[in-house]
Design an enzyme around this catalytic site. Structure first.
Site, PDB file in Angstrom:
ATOM      1  N   LEU A   1       0.851  -1.190   0.000  1.00 28.92           N
ATOM      2  CA  LEU A   1       0.000   0.000   0.000  1.00 28.92           C
ATOM      3  C   LEU A   1       0.890   1.245   0.000  1.00 28.92           C
ATOM      4  O   LEU A   1       2.100   1.139   0.191  1.00 28.92           O
ATOM      5  CB  LEU A   1      -0.922  -0.034   1.226  1.00 28.92           C
ATOM      6  CG  LEU A   1      -1.913  -1.214   1.258  1.00 28.92           C
ATOM      7  CD1 LEU A   1      -2.706  -1.228   2.553  1.00 28.92           C
ATOM      8  CD2 LEU A   1      -2.858  -1.180   0.061  1.00 28.92           C
ATOM      9  N   PRO A   2       0.317   2.430  -0.217  1.00 29.91           N
ATOM     10  CA  PRO A   2       1.165   3.620  -0.312  1.00 29.91           C
ATOM     11  C   PRO A   2       2.014   3.873   0.940  1.00 29.91           C
ATOM     12  O   PRO A   2       3.210   4.151   0.834  1.00 29.91           O
ATOM     13  CB  PRO A   2       0.157   4.749  -0.560  1.00 29.91           C
ATOM     14  CG  PRO A   2      -1.000   4.073  -1.235  1.00 29.91           C
ATOM     15  CD  PRO A   2      -1.084   2.718  -0.607  1.00 29.91           C
TER      16      PRO A   2
ATOM     17  N   LYS B   1      15.220   0.939   2.768  1.00 28.94           N
ATOM     18  CA  LYS B   1      14.533   1.341   1.533  1.00 28.94           C
ATOM     19  C   LYS B   1      14.484   2.870   1.406  1.00 28.94           C
ATOM     20  O   LYS B   1      14.689   3.433   0.313  1.00 28.94           O
ATOM     21  CB  LYS B   1      13.114   0.751   1.535  1.00 28.94           C
ATOM     22  CG  LYS B   1      12.188   1.290   0.471  1.00 28.94           C
ATOM     23  CD  LYS B   1      12.547   0.829  -0.921  1.00 28.94           C
ATOM     24  CE  LYS B   1      11.676   1.530  -1.946  1.00 28.94           C
ATOM     25  NZ  LYS B   1      11.945   1.142  -3.307  1.00 28.94           N
TER      26      LYS B   1
ATOM     27  N   LYS C   1       7.480  10.871  -0.262  1.00 31.07           N
ATOM     28  CA  LYS C   1       7.215  10.207   1.024  1.00 31.07           C
ATOM     29  C   LYS C   1       8.471   9.467   1.491  1.00 31.07           C
ATOM     30  O   LYS C   1       8.906   9.588   2.637  1.00 31.07           O
ATOM     31  CB  LYS C   1       6.031   9.251   0.842  1.00 31.07           C
ATOM     32  CG  LYS C   1       5.708   8.330   1.975  1.00 31.07           C
ATOM     33  CD  LYS C   1       6.061   6.866   1.752  1.00 31.07           C
ATOM     34  CE  LYS C   1       5.724   6.234   0.441  1.00 31.07           C
ATOM     35  NZ  LYS C   1       6.113   4.856   0.270  1.00 31.07           N
TER      36      LYS C   1
HETATM   37  P1  NDP Z   1      -0.151   2.377  -6.584  1.00 27.77           P
HETATM   38  O1  NDP Z   1      -0.673   3.753  -6.392  1.00 27.77           O
HETATM   39  O2  NDP Z   1       0.011   1.862  -7.958  1.00 27.77           O
HETATM   40  O3  NDP Z   1      -1.094   1.357  -5.790  1.00 27.77           O
HETATM   41  C1  NDP Z   1      -1.539   1.659  -4.506  1.00 27.77           C
HETATM   42  C2  NDP Z   1      -2.394   0.519  -3.978  1.00 27.77           C
HETATM   43  O4  NDP Z   1      -2.832   0.882  -2.663  1.00 27.77           O
HETATM   44  C3  NDP Z   1      -3.645   0.275  -4.812  1.00 27.77           C
HETATM   45  O5  NDP Z   1      -3.971  -1.096  -4.733  1.00 27.77           O
HETATM   46  C4  NDP Z   1      -4.690   1.121  -4.068  1.00 27.77           C
HETATM   47  O6  NDP Z   1      -6.009   0.683  -4.257  1.00 27.77           O
HETATM   48  C5  NDP Z   1      -4.270   0.876  -2.646  1.00 27.77           C
HETATM   49  N1  NDP Z   1      -4.750   1.903  -1.738  1.00 27.77           N
HETATM   50  C6  NDP Z   1      -4.520   3.244  -1.818  1.00 27.77           C
HETATM   51  N2  NDP Z   1      -5.121   3.877  -0.790  1.00 27.77           N
HETATM   52  C7  NDP Z   1      -5.758   2.925  -0.073  1.00 27.77           C
HETATM   53  C8  NDP Z   1      -6.568   2.956   1.094  1.00 27.77           C
HETATM   54  N3  NDP Z   1      -6.867   4.100   1.743  1.00 27.77           N
HETATM   55  N4  NDP Z   1      -7.068   1.782   1.554  1.00 27.77           N
HETATM   56  C9  NDP Z   1      -6.791   0.637   0.912  1.00 27.77           C
HETATM   57  N5  NDP Z   1      -6.035   0.534  -0.187  1.00 27.77           N
HETATM   58  C10 NDP Z   1      -5.517   1.664  -0.679  1.00 27.77           C
HETATM   59  O7  NDP Z   1       1.207   2.341  -5.757  1.00 27.77           O
HETATM   60  P2  NDP Z   1       2.521   1.470  -6.051  1.00 27.77           P
HETATM   61  O8  NDP Z   1       2.140   0.049  -6.293  1.00 27.77           O
HETATM   62  O9  NDP Z   1       3.379   2.195  -7.013  1.00 27.77           O
HETATM   63  O10 NDP Z   1       3.258   1.618  -4.629  1.00 27.77           O
HETATM   64  C11 NDP Z   1       2.881   0.813  -3.510  1.00 27.77           C
HETATM   65  C12 NDP Z   1       4.048   0.826  -2.518  1.00 27.77           C
HETATM   66  O11 NDP Z   1       5.205   0.304  -3.168  1.00 27.77           O
HETATM   67  C13 NDP Z   1       4.412   2.248  -2.036  1.00 27.77           C
HETATM   68  O12 NDP Z   1       4.814   2.217  -0.696  1.00 27.77           O
HETATM   69  C14 NDP Z   1       5.580   2.618  -2.951  1.00 27.77           C
HETATM   70  O13 NDP Z   1       6.420   3.595  -2.337  1.00 27.77           O
HETATM   71  C15 NDP Z   1       6.249   1.270  -3.099  1.00 27.77           C
HETATM   72  N6  NDP Z   1       7.093   1.098  -4.297  1.00 27.77           N
HETATM   73  C16 NDP Z   1       6.677   1.542  -5.536  1.00 27.77           C
HETATM   74  C17 NDP Z   1       7.519   1.395  -6.645  1.00 27.77           C
HETATM   75  C18 NDP Z   1       7.127   1.865  -8.011  1.00 27.77           C
HETATM   76  O14 NDP Z   1       8.045   2.006  -8.861  1.00 27.77           O
HETATM   77  N7  NDP Z   1       5.854   2.102  -8.292  1.00 27.77           N
HETATM   78  C19 NDP Z   1       8.840   0.752  -6.510  1.00 27.77           C
HETATM   79  C20 NDP Z   1       9.118   0.233  -5.203  1.00 27.77           C
HETATM   80  C21 NDP Z   1       8.287   0.439  -4.142  1.00 27.77           C
HETATM   81  P3  NDP Z   1      -6.898   1.232  -5.494  1.00 27.77           P
HETATM   82  O15 NDP Z   1      -6.603   0.312  -6.650  1.00 27.77           O
HETATM   83  O16 NDP Z   1      -8.282   1.130  -4.997  1.00 27.77           O
HETATM   84  O17 NDP Z   1      -6.475   2.654  -5.772  1.00 27.77           O
END
Ligand code: NDP
Length: 308
Positions: free
Chosen positions: A83-84, A185, A253
């Protein structure tokens, strides 16, 4: 610690696994978790997403089992999340009454202080084990199953967590106690941003001095100033595509977490706070949904010249 063979049996005990958060990263990690679970225990991975259609699409595309309520995840022995932020993880886990002795593997790039508080609460109130296991490698690495996973947790929980994370990683490393994965990280990501900003600043000066940025990249990539960020410049910045796939708000973040860490541990640090400030300014300027490689544009605007 390198990941073990994916073929090796983890435990004969049928283990129910679940995944929360099917975003840019989680959708791929969940697919690998499912393949691992099928291979190990002949069971599908359960998946839940805030927007339920995404879970249903995931199940259709990959054979996972979509659940419509968080309560359905209470039968999980291992529950993974991506999650974020840690605040989102804490909020969601509030609605899942996990089994005693179950294991939470949190792949979110989280806040180590909040993660330690959450892990202690889960252990004290419900006897649930917790490993923070953020990943590096972006959506492409997640898709290929080649990310690096950095784990924080009790050594007793690391064996199983390493096996599970091995499903999506080329490398799994136990960094220390709970929170150590998140801390590592955050520092990794502030270094990533710093390298990109440094390369941009250098190339802007070279362009003004009459050196073509593409030529400079070619030279530096074959010289001692090379870095992964210099390698990425042509595709993401020189091309003007800015489409690495990692949101600026999420990078901001992570840099903020790194800033808090150095403020607490090494207040004499001077470079990381500067990077943290630049990320904040870039997020204000371009918005949280911009690609993080747009931090280069902030320096371009200030220099009055672009690299493209
Ligand atoms: P995304 O924005 O693509 O996905 C976020 C996910 O969290 C979605 O499934 C979303 O659901 C869900 N979500 C958001 N808010 C809520 C909430 N209030 N309650 C429940 N579920 C929620 O993010 P990423 O996959 O890019 O990133 C996820 C994590 O991985 C973060 O911590 C990021 O820093 C880390 N990360 C990201 C990388 C990247 O290159 N993208 C690389 C390495 C780490 P919904 O589909 O409903 O919006």
């Amino acid at each position: 610690m390198a990941s073990s063979s994916k073929k090796q049996k983890v435990t004969e005990k049928k283990t129910v696994v679940g995944f929360i958060g099917l975003g840019a990263m989680g959708s791929h990690l969940a697919r690998h978790l499912h393949a691992f679970s099928q291979e190990q225990w002949d069971l599908p991975a359960l998946v839940w997403n805030r927007t339920p259609e995404k879970a249903q699409e995931h199940a259709k595309a990959h054979g996972t089992q979509a659940v419509s309520s968080l309560a359905e995840l209470e039968r999980c022995d291992v529950l993974c999340l991506c999650l974020p932020t840690t605040a989102h993880v804490a909020e969601v886990l509030n609605d899942v009454l996990l089994k005693a002795d179950s294991l939470v593997i949190d792949c979110t790039s989280g806040d180590p202080v909040q993660t330690r508080e959450l892990a202690a609460k889960l252990e004290n109130v419900r006897d649930v084990h917790f490993v923070d296991a953020p990943v590096s490698g972006g959506p492409k690495g997640a898709e290929a199953g080649t990310v690096t996973s950095m784990l924080g947790g009790d050594p007793a929980d690391i064996a199983l967590a390493s096996q599970v994370c091995g499903a999506w990683s080329k490398k799994v490393v136990h960094c220390g106690p709970v929170g150590a994965g998140d801390a590592t990280k955050a520092i990794n990501n502030v270094m990533n941003s710093a390298h990109l900003l440094l390369a941009t600043e250098g190339l802007l000066a070279l362009k003004k001095a009459g050196v073509d940025p593409a030529t400079a990249v070619e030279v530096i990539n074959a010289s001692s100033g090379a870095s992964l960020q210099v390698q990425r410049l042509p595709d993401n910045v020189l091309s003007r595509k800015f489409n690495y796939g990692f949101a600026l708000g999420l990078m901001n973040k992570d840099c903020g977490i790194a800033g808090d860490l150095v403020a607490a541990q090494t207040p004499s640090a001077s470079l990381i706070p500067k990077v943290v400030a630049l990320l904040g300014e870039a997020t204000e300027r371009f918005g949280a949904d911009a690609d993080y490689t747009q931090i280069a544009m902030l320096l371009e605007e200030r220099a009055g010249v672009t690299l493209g």
